[in-house]
Motif scaffolding. Structure first.
Motif, PDB file in Angstrom:
ATOM      1  N   SER A  21       0.912  -1.152  -0.034  1.00 17.22           N
ATOM      2  CA  SER A  21      -0.118   0.096  -0.254  1.00 17.22           C
ATOM      3  C   SER A  21       0.962   1.260   0.138  1.00 17.22           C
ATOM      4  N   PRO A  22       0.516   2.237  -0.486  1.00 10.23           N
ATOM      5  CA  PRO A  22       1.234   3.647  -0.503  1.00 10.23           C
ATOM      6  C   PRO A  22       1.794   3.947   0.691  1.00 10.23           C
ATOM      7  N   ASP A  23       1.015   3.577   1.819  1.00  8.55           N
ATOM      8  CA  ASP A  23       1.332   4.108   3.224  1.00  8.55           C
ATOM      9  C   ASP A  23       2.042   3.076   4.035  1.00  8.55           C
ATOM     10  N   GLU A  25       4.338   0.891   6.266  1.00  2.18           N
ATOM     11  CA  GLU A  25       5.226   1.227   7.300  1.00  2.18           C
ATOM     12  C   GLU A  25       6.580   0.482   6.781  1.00  2.18           C
ATOM     13  N   ASN A  49      10.471   4.945   5.879  1.00  9.19           N
ATOM     14  CA  ASN A  49       9.789   5.959   6.354  1.00  9.19           C
ATOM     15  C   ASN A  49       9.755   5.866   8.168  1.00  9.19           C
ATOM     16  N   ARG A  50      10.329   5.018   8.537  1.00  6.07           N
ATOM     17  CA  ARG A  50      10.367   4.876   9.981  1.00  6.07           C
ATOM     18  C   ARG A  50      11.467   4.381  10.459  1.00  6.07           C
ATOM     19  N   ARG A  89       8.740   9.607  11.579  1.00  6.23           N
ATOM     20  CA  ARG A  89       8.413   8.474  12.479  1.00  6.23           C
ATOM     21  C   ARG A  89       9.882   8.088  12.809  1.00  6.23           C
ATOM     22  N   ARG A 181       3.218  -0.659  13.664  1.00  3.29           N
ATOM     23  CA  ARG A 181       2.545  -1.651  13.030  1.00  3.29           C
ATOM     24  C   ARG A 181       3.086  -3.072  13.068  1.00  3.29           C
TER      25      ARG A 181
END
Length: 304
Positions: A21-23, A25, A49-50, A89, A181
């Motif tokens: 998915s685009p988001d 984690e 991204n985290r 994040r 997540r």
């Protein structure tokens, strides 16, 4: 340890083989010795991204006792540079029960975390594992007692919540619902796939592991997998993991998923409720902060 080019290659392959998915984690673990802003920016551009830093403490004396390679200044610089590199994040690990630790040093650690662009904290109580360098009489004599460490835990959870880090699991706290997540996947008994030597997976109703031989993994056309559990996530495991979460265990979900006799469960839970170790509300059983300190014993009594 891996260069940004390697991380980019791995993530490119993941995107090619899986539907993300685009988001999604994408978390990377880093030591606080990594503070090179250019390198951090390259990791961010590759799709990470985290970022999670093994800080453990912002006190140099505590870090020296733990044998860490970084200083408090290293940790602060790494976190600030990660944020400048585009990481919104950021998670940090903190340790409780270190030699010489006091409520003042714990308060100082939490105050520093609150000043920095950190959205997630994992606060662990020091546990001396058998066979490790810490497993000796000298270290055991120097670290706080179990009772003192328990007091530190309750003190830390109170300060973290005052700073906006709300507890969602025994050892995990987040601002603005910035939960991990990845970790929630385990605690909710969802499927996960592990790739690489020593990786573990729980997928398709089977739990399996990859042997730790790195060369064997490299040489094989497909990773070798050994079944470790052919019927994972039964009621006992499900309940144990859910009771680690502050949201607790839903009795309705237990009945629906396992046909569990929740009346018997409620009867066993009542004595712990009377002693302030858990709550029973809206069809859920949830451990209190004091209950978390003795969670293994309570969970064993409730579900085994």
């Amino acid at each position: 340890m891996l260069s940004p080019a390697y991380i980019d290659g791995i993530l490119s392959c993941v995107r090619e083989k899986f539907s993300l998915s685009p988001d999604a984690e994408v978390t990377m673990e880093c030591n606080p010795t990594l503070s090179d802003r250019e390198k951090l920016s390259a990791y961010r551009k590759s799709g990470v991204n985290r970022i999670s830093f093994g800080v453990q403490s912002f006190d140099d004396n505590e870090l020296e006792f733990l044998g860490r390679l970084h200083t408090a200044d290293n940790a602060v610089r790494a976190i600030e540079n990660a944020h400048r590199a585009g990481f919104d994040r950021i998670s940090a690990d903190l340790m409780l029960g270190i030699q010489g630790q006091t409520t003042d040093s714990i308060a100082g650690n939490i105050a520093m975390a609150d000043k920095l662009p950190i959205e997630h904290i994992s606060a662990y109580m020091l546990k001396i594992e058998e066979g490790t360098p810490f497993d000796c009489d000298k270290v055991r004599a120097e670290v706080p007692s179990d009772e003192k460490t328990a007091d530190f835990y309750l003190f830390a959870t109170e300060l973290l919540e005052k700073a906006g880090f709300l507890q969602y699991e025994i050892s995990n706290f987040a601002k603005q619902e910035g939960y991990s997540r990845h970790n929630l996947l385990y605690w909710k008994c969802d499927d996960y796939v592990g790739i690489g030597a020593s990786a573990h997976s729980c997928f398709g109703g089977i739990r399996y592991a990859v042997p730790g031989d790195i060369q064997r993994f490299i040489d094989a056309d497909f990773q070798v997998e050994e079944v470790t559990d052919d019927s994972p996530c039964g009621f006992e495991e499900y309940a144990m993991l859910r009771l680690r979460l502050t949201e607790g265990l839903s009795l309705g979900e237990c009945r629906e998923r396992f046909g569990t006799d929740t009346d018997a469960l409620l009867k066993k839970a009542e004595i712990f409720r009377k002693n302030g170790l858990l709550t029973m509300d809206n069809g859920r059983i949830a451990l209190t902060k004091r209950g978390f300190l003795v969670s293994n014993g309570i969970i064993a009594q409730l579900v085994l």
